[in-house]
Design a protein around this motif. Structure first.
Motif, PDB file in Angstrom:
ATOM      1  N   PRO A  57       0.914  41.396 -10.444  1.00 52.79           N
ATOM      2  CA  PRO A  57       0.461  40.313  -9.568  1.00 52.79           C
ATOM      3  C   PRO A  57      -1.020  40.347  -9.205  1.00 52.79           C
ATOM      4  O   PRO A  57      -1.699  39.324  -9.309  1.00 52.79           O
ATOM      5  CB  PRO A  57       1.346  40.478  -8.331  1.00 52.79           C
ATOM      6  CG  PRO A  57       2.611  41.068  -8.858  1.00 52.79           C
ATOM      7  CD  PRO A  57       2.182  41.976  -9.970  1.00 52.79           C
ATOM      8  N   THR A  58      -1.536  41.482  -8.790  1.00 50.42           N
ATOM      9  CA  THR A  58      -2.936  41.527  -8.364  1.00 50.42           C
ATOM     10  C   THR A  58      -3.870  41.153  -9.506  1.00 50.42           C
ATOM     11  O   THR A  58      -4.775  40.323  -9.345  1.00 50.42           O
ATOM     12  CB  THR A  58      -3.307  42.929  -7.831  1.00 50.42           C
ATOM     13  OG1 THR A  58      -2.470  43.247  -6.722  1.00 50.42           O
ATOM     14  CG2 THR A  58      -4.761  42.966  -7.378  1.00 50.42           C
ATOM     15  N   GLN A  59      -3.635  41.725 -10.683  1.00 50.85           N
ATOM     16  CA  GLN A  59      -4.483  41.403 -11.827  1.00 50.85           C
ATOM     17  C   GLN A  59      -4.306  39.955 -12.260  1.00 50.85           C
ATOM     18  O   GLN A  59      -5.276  39.291 -12.650  1.00 50.85           O
ATOM     19  CB  GLN A  59      -4.163  42.338 -12.993  1.00 50.85           C
ATOM     20  CG  GLN A  59      -4.601  43.781 -12.752  1.00 50.85           C
ATOM     21  CD  GLN A  59      -4.358  44.670 -13.956  1.00 50.85           C
ATOM     22  OE1 GLN A  59      -3.514  44.377 -14.799  1.00 50.85           O
ATOM     23  NE2 GLN A  59      -5.091  45.779 -14.036  1.00 50.85           N
ATOM     24  N   GLY A  60      -3.082  39.441 -12.164  1.00 56.08           N
ATOM     25  CA  GLY A  60      -2.824  38.049 -12.521  1.00 56.08           C
ATOM     26  C   GLY A  60      -3.589  37.080 -11.634  1.00 56.08           C
ATOM     27  O   GLY A  60      -4.209  36.123 -12.117  1.00 56.08           O
ATOM     28  N   LEU A 332      -1.837  27.599  -5.878  1.00 52.30           N
ATOM     29  CA  LEU A 332      -0.767  27.916  -4.931  1.00 52.30           C
ATOM     30  C   LEU A 332       0.553  28.120  -5.662  1.00 52.30           C
ATOM     31  O   LEU A 332       1.300  29.064  -5.374  1.00 52.30           O
ATOM     32  CB  LEU A 332      -0.633  26.798  -3.897  1.00 52.30           C
ATOM     33  CG  LEU A 332       0.560  26.872  -2.943  1.00 52.30           C
ATOM     34  CD1 LEU A 332       0.465  28.097  -2.045  1.00 52.30           C
ATOM     35  CD2 LEU A 332       0.665  25.605  -2.102  1.00 52.30           C
ATOM     36  N   ALA A 333       0.830  27.227  -6.621  1.00 51.55           N
ATOM     37  CA  ALA A 333       2.048  27.373  -7.426  1.00 51.55           C
ATOM     38  C   ALA A 333       2.042  28.688  -8.186  1.00 51.55           C
ATOM     39  O   ALA A 333       3.070  29.376  -8.276  1.00 51.55           O
ATOM     40  CB  ALA A 333       2.170  26.197  -8.399  1.00 51.55           C
ATOM     41  N   ALA A 334       0.875  29.065  -8.721  1.00 57.91           N
ATOM     42  CA  ALA A 334       0.766  30.333  -9.453  1.00 57.91           C
ATOM     43  C   ALA A 334       1.031  31.527  -8.548  1.00 57.91           C
ATOM     44  O   ALA A 334       1.713  32.484  -8.939  1.00 57.91           O
ATOM     45  CB  ALA A 334      -0.625  30.444 -10.085  1.00 57.91           C
ATOM     46  N   GLY A 339       5.563  35.569  -6.709  1.00 56.40           N
ATOM     47  CA  GLY A 339       6.324  36.035  -5.551  1.00 56.40           C
ATOM     48  C   GLY A 339       5.482  36.249  -4.315  1.00 56.40           C
ATOM     49  O   GLY A 339       5.898  36.951  -3.388  1.00 56.40           O
ATOM     50  N   LEU A 340       4.273  35.664  -4.288  1.00 56.24           N
ATOM     51  CA  LEU A 340       3.365  35.809  -3.142  1.00 56.24           C
ATOM     52  C   LEU A 340       3.307  34.490  -2.383  1.00 56.24           C
ATOM     53  O   LEU A 340       3.040  33.450  -2.983  1.00 56.24           O
ATOM     54  CB  LEU A 340       1.964  36.198  -3.615  1.00 56.24           C
ATOM     55  CG  LEU A 340       1.876  37.498  -4.425  1.00 56.24           C
ATOM     56  CD1 LEU A 340       0.508  37.625  -5.075  1.00 56.24           C
ATOM     57  CD2 LEU A 340       2.149  38.699  -3.533  1.00 56.24           C
ATOM     58  N   THR A 341       3.560  34.537  -1.085  1.00 56.66           N
ATOM     59  CA  THR A 341       3.523  33.334  -0.270  1.00 56.66           C
ATOM     60  C   THR A 341       2.257  33.332   0.571  1.00 56.66           C
ATOM     61  O   THR A 341       2.138  34.115   1.523  1.00 56.66           O
ATOM     62  CB  THR A 341       4.754  33.251   0.661  1.00 56.66           C
ATOM     63  OG1 THR A 341       5.939  33.309  -0.143  1.00 56.66           O
ATOM     64  CG2 THR A 341       4.739  31.954   1.457  1.00 56.66           C
ATOM     65  N   PRO A 342       1.277  32.474   0.243  1.00 58.66           N
ATOM     66  CA  PRO A 342       0.044  32.433   1.037  1.00 58.66           C
ATOM     67  C   PRO A 342       0.333  32.068   2.485  1.00 58.66           C
ATOM     68  O   PRO A 342       1.202  31.250   2.769  1.00 58.66           O
ATOM     69  CB  PRO A 342      -0.774  31.328   0.349  1.00 58.66           C
ATOM     70  CG  PRO A 342      -0.236  31.261  -1.033  1.00 58.66           C
ATOM     71  CD  PRO A 342       1.229  31.562  -0.899  1.00 58.66           C
ATOM     72  N   GLY A 343      -0.394  32.657   3.397  1.00 60.73           N
ATOM     73  CA  GLY A 343      -0.197  32.428   4.822  1.00 60.73           C
ATOM     74  C   GLY A 343      -0.583  33.679   5.594  1.00 60.73           C
ATOM     75  O   GLY A 343      -1.060  34.669   5.010  1.00 60.73           O
ATOM     76  N   GLU A 348      -1.046  40.632   6.123  1.00 61.91           N
ATOM     77  CA  GLU A 348      -0.386  41.811   6.678  1.00 61.91           C
ATOM     78  C   GLU A 348       0.394  42.574   5.616  1.00 61.91           C
ATOM     79  O   GLU A 348       0.289  43.789   5.515  1.00 61.91           O
ATOM     80  CB  GLU A 348       0.563  41.386   7.811  1.00 61.91           C
ATOM     81  CG  GLU A 348      -0.143  41.090   9.126  1.00 61.91           C
ATOM     82  CD  GLU A 348       0.820  41.190  10.309  1.00 61.91           C
ATOM     83  OE1 GLU A 348       2.036  41.161  10.087  1.00 61.91           O
ATOM     84  OE2 GLU A 348       0.344  41.310  11.440  1.00 61.91           O
ATOM     85  N   GLN A 349       1.178  41.840   4.818  1.00 58.37           N
ATOM     86  CA  GLN A 349       2.075  42.483   3.871  1.00 58.37           C
ATOM     87  C   GLN A 349       1.400  42.836   2.545  1.00 58.37           C
ATOM     88  O   GLN A 349       1.833  43.749   1.855  1.00 58.37           O
ATOM     89  CB  GLN A 349       3.282  41.570   3.610  1.00 58.37           C
ATOM     90  CG  GLN A 349       4.120  41.310   4.863  1.00 58.37           C
ATOM     91  CD  GLN A 349       5.258  40.344   4.597  1.00 58.37           C
ATOM     92  OE1 GLN A 349       5.385  39.804   3.494  1.00 58.37           O
ATOM     93  NE2 GLN A 349       6.089  40.105   5.597  1.00 58.37           N
ATOM     94  N   ASN A 350       0.359  42.085   2.185  1.00 59.58           N
ATOM     95  CA  ASN A 350      -0.310  42.321   0.900  1.00 59.58           C
ATOM     96  C   ASN A 350      -1.821  42.394   1.086  1.00 59.58           C
ATOM     97  O   ASN A 350      -2.584  41.817   0.317  1.00 59.58           O
ATOM     98  CB  ASN A 350       0.034  41.194  -0.093  1.00 59.58           C
ATOM     99  CG  ASN A 350       1.514  41.060  -0.353  1.00 59.58           C
ATOM    100  OD1 ASN A 350       2.181  40.238   0.277  1.00 59.58           O
ATOM    101  ND2 ASN A 350       2.034  41.857  -1.265  1.00 59.58           N
TER     102      ASN A 350
END
Length: 505
Positions: A57-60, A332-334, A339-343, A348-350
């Motif tokens: 995810p981070t690299q993507g 946002l869709a990407a 599995g990451l929800t912006p907000g 806090e979580q990521n």
């Protein structure tokens, strides 16, 4: 001080060999796609999205961010060299950029565009570092009613900034929401609208729909238009003179500040800020008669505003989950595909991932400056690639990308079907972005609405009784009014300058 520590840790992560390579590849790919006429950042993200599927995810997200601002950088090339704005936000750049190219100063114009974009990007990222955590911290006070209103703001604003009628935008939004309902219900956990077909029980794969609507439909549009190649103007020196740099210093600074602060507001697109910047430079100039005939400030201001708006748009995206432009709606869709929800909870979580991505943008902007100045000639040559070669490559990447997500031919069929739909939507002038936005945010909006009613025992007045949600509703009305006014004003300018109704982006 915590923010500085987080950013430093993120920078340490980015400077590892693997992540640095990802930033370089993303920036390079984004710029390559951005210089191709007619594509732009929205299509660039969609076309290259499958390439990020093999990354963690981070690299993507680092690569997708690089593709986004790389495409924003690259978009100035066709506007200056060919008088072809790849997107509506590049229209102001053509007004003086192309006359400069005709005078043999296309290289200087491209150089100023690259330098202005770099400075604006850095200013925007500094603002992102300062404001995004503050906004996310305040957003932690939000409950389901507030999130429902926030998503309502996103819908209302983007519906009115797609360049199409509000009715068409609403209908496309409803269609996107209906497609999002297929599969497992967010509140019941029971399959719905699958019509007894097991392939539909899991719902539609979002990446397949995005690939179809943007990438495959782009190939179909190219075939219909019988695209070939376009001869560009000869490029001489790529470096602006000292006089050019002195002349453009304040336009770059003004465009950067204007673009950033307006870019924070949901609904104020890069198209609007680039036109506002162009108008501002013409008004403050001591020789306004030069504009439209090759004034280099007419390139510096809009290009700076354009890129500063892009950086500013990451603040509502990461802090609130609100995309302020069509490319960010696809981004946002990407994020959600990963599995990451912006907000606010994202910080806090990521937090490590968020600050690594932000740090990668600083590095990416430096890489883009290094790439764009000496490689201007190469980017110009890229526009000569025949569409007969480019089209099949895009199609191959799209089909492989759709299949690779779940190793399912059903997803390939979905991508092809939505590619045909995307082509028809474009042909008959139906906006795609409201469809994508409702497809992405529809389940979250449904969930927030149901949770709000559960809290209030079915009383819909909960949205007016809570101070924050009421304030957001008032803000939505104000923003909508401002956006409508600026949109109509900007649309008139686009028609005046190009004689065409371009889609806002």
């Amino acid at each position: 001080m915590d923010t500085v520590v987080y950013l430093f840790n993120g920078l340490t992560e980015v400077l590892t060999p693997n992540n640095l390579l990802i930033v370089l590849i993303g920036s390079l790919l984004g710029t390559m796609v951005g210089v191709l006429p007619g594509l732009g950042p929205t299509s660039a993200i969609a076309i290259l999205l499958p390439l990020t599927a093999v990354l963690e995810p981070t690299q993507g997200i680092i690569m997708l961010a690089g593709i986004y601002y790389g495409a924003m950088y690259g978009g100035s090339s066709t506007a200056i060299l060919m008088n072809i704005p790849g997107e509506s936000s590049s229209v102001p750049t053509t007004l003086d950029g192309y006359p400069l190219a005709r005078q043999g100063r296309g290289g200087a114009a491209l150089g100023i565009a690259a330098i202005g974009s770099f400075i604006a990007g850095i200013i925007g990222l500094i603002g992102l570092v300062v404001f995004a955590p503050m906004l996310a911290d305040q957003a932690l006070k939000f409950g389901p009613p507030e999130y429902f209103i926030l998503m309502l703001i996103a819908f209302l604003v983007l519906f009115n900034l797609t360049g199409f009628s509000f009715v068409k935008s609403m209908l496309m939004g409803v269609l996107g929401f209906l497609v999002s309902l297929v599969g497992i219900g967010v509140s019941t956990g029971i399959p719905r609208f699958d019509f007894g077909w097991s392939a539909l029980a899991g719902g539609f794969e979002m990446i397949s729909i995005i690939i179809g609507l943007f990438a495959i439909s782009e190939v179909l549009k190219g075939l219909e238009e019988n695209r070939t190649t376009i001869k560009q103007e000869e490029i001489k020196s790529i470096y602006p003179t000292r006089a050019d740099l002195r002349q453009c210093a304040f336009p770059i600074l003004r465009g950067s500040i204007l673009g950033f602060f307006l870019g924070i507001l949901p609904g104020i697109s890069a198209t609007i800020t680039s036109f506002l910047s162009y108008d501002l430079e013409r008004k403050v100039s001591k020789r306004p008669e030069r504009f439209g005939k090759g004034a280099i400030e007419g390139v510096a201001g809009p290009e700076s505003a354009n890129n500063a708006t892009s950086s500013g748009g990451f603040i509502p995206l990461l802090s609130l989950g609100l995309p302020s432009s069509p490319p960010l709606a696809v981004l946002l869709a990407a994020l959600m595909i990963y599995g990451l929800t912006p907000g606010p909870v994202l910080f806090e979580q990521n937090s490590q991932m968020v600050w690594t991505v932000i740090a990668s943008m600083f590095v990416g902007n430096i890489i883009l400056l290094i790439l764009n100045l000496p490689l201007v000639g190469l980017w110009a040559k890229l526009t000569e690639v025949p569409f007969g070669i480019l089209g099949p490559i895009i199609l191959m990447i799209s089909i492989l990308g759709a299949y690779s997500v779940r190793n399912s031919m059903f997803d390939v069929i979905v991508a092809i079907l939505f590619g045909a739909l995307g082509y028809l939507f474009h042909k008959f002038h139906w906006p795609i972005i409201p469809f994508i936005l409702c497809l992405v945010l529809g389940p979250k909006m449904e969930s927030s609405f149901i949770q709000s009613l559960e809290i209030s025992s079915g009383n819909v007045m909960i949205f007016l009784e809570r101070p924050i949600s009421l304030t957001l509703l008032v803000l939505a009305v104000v923003l909508l009014s401002i956006s409508l006014f600026l949109m109509k004003r900007t649309r008139k300018r686009i028609v005046q300058e190009t004689g065409d109704h371009m889609e806002f982006s």
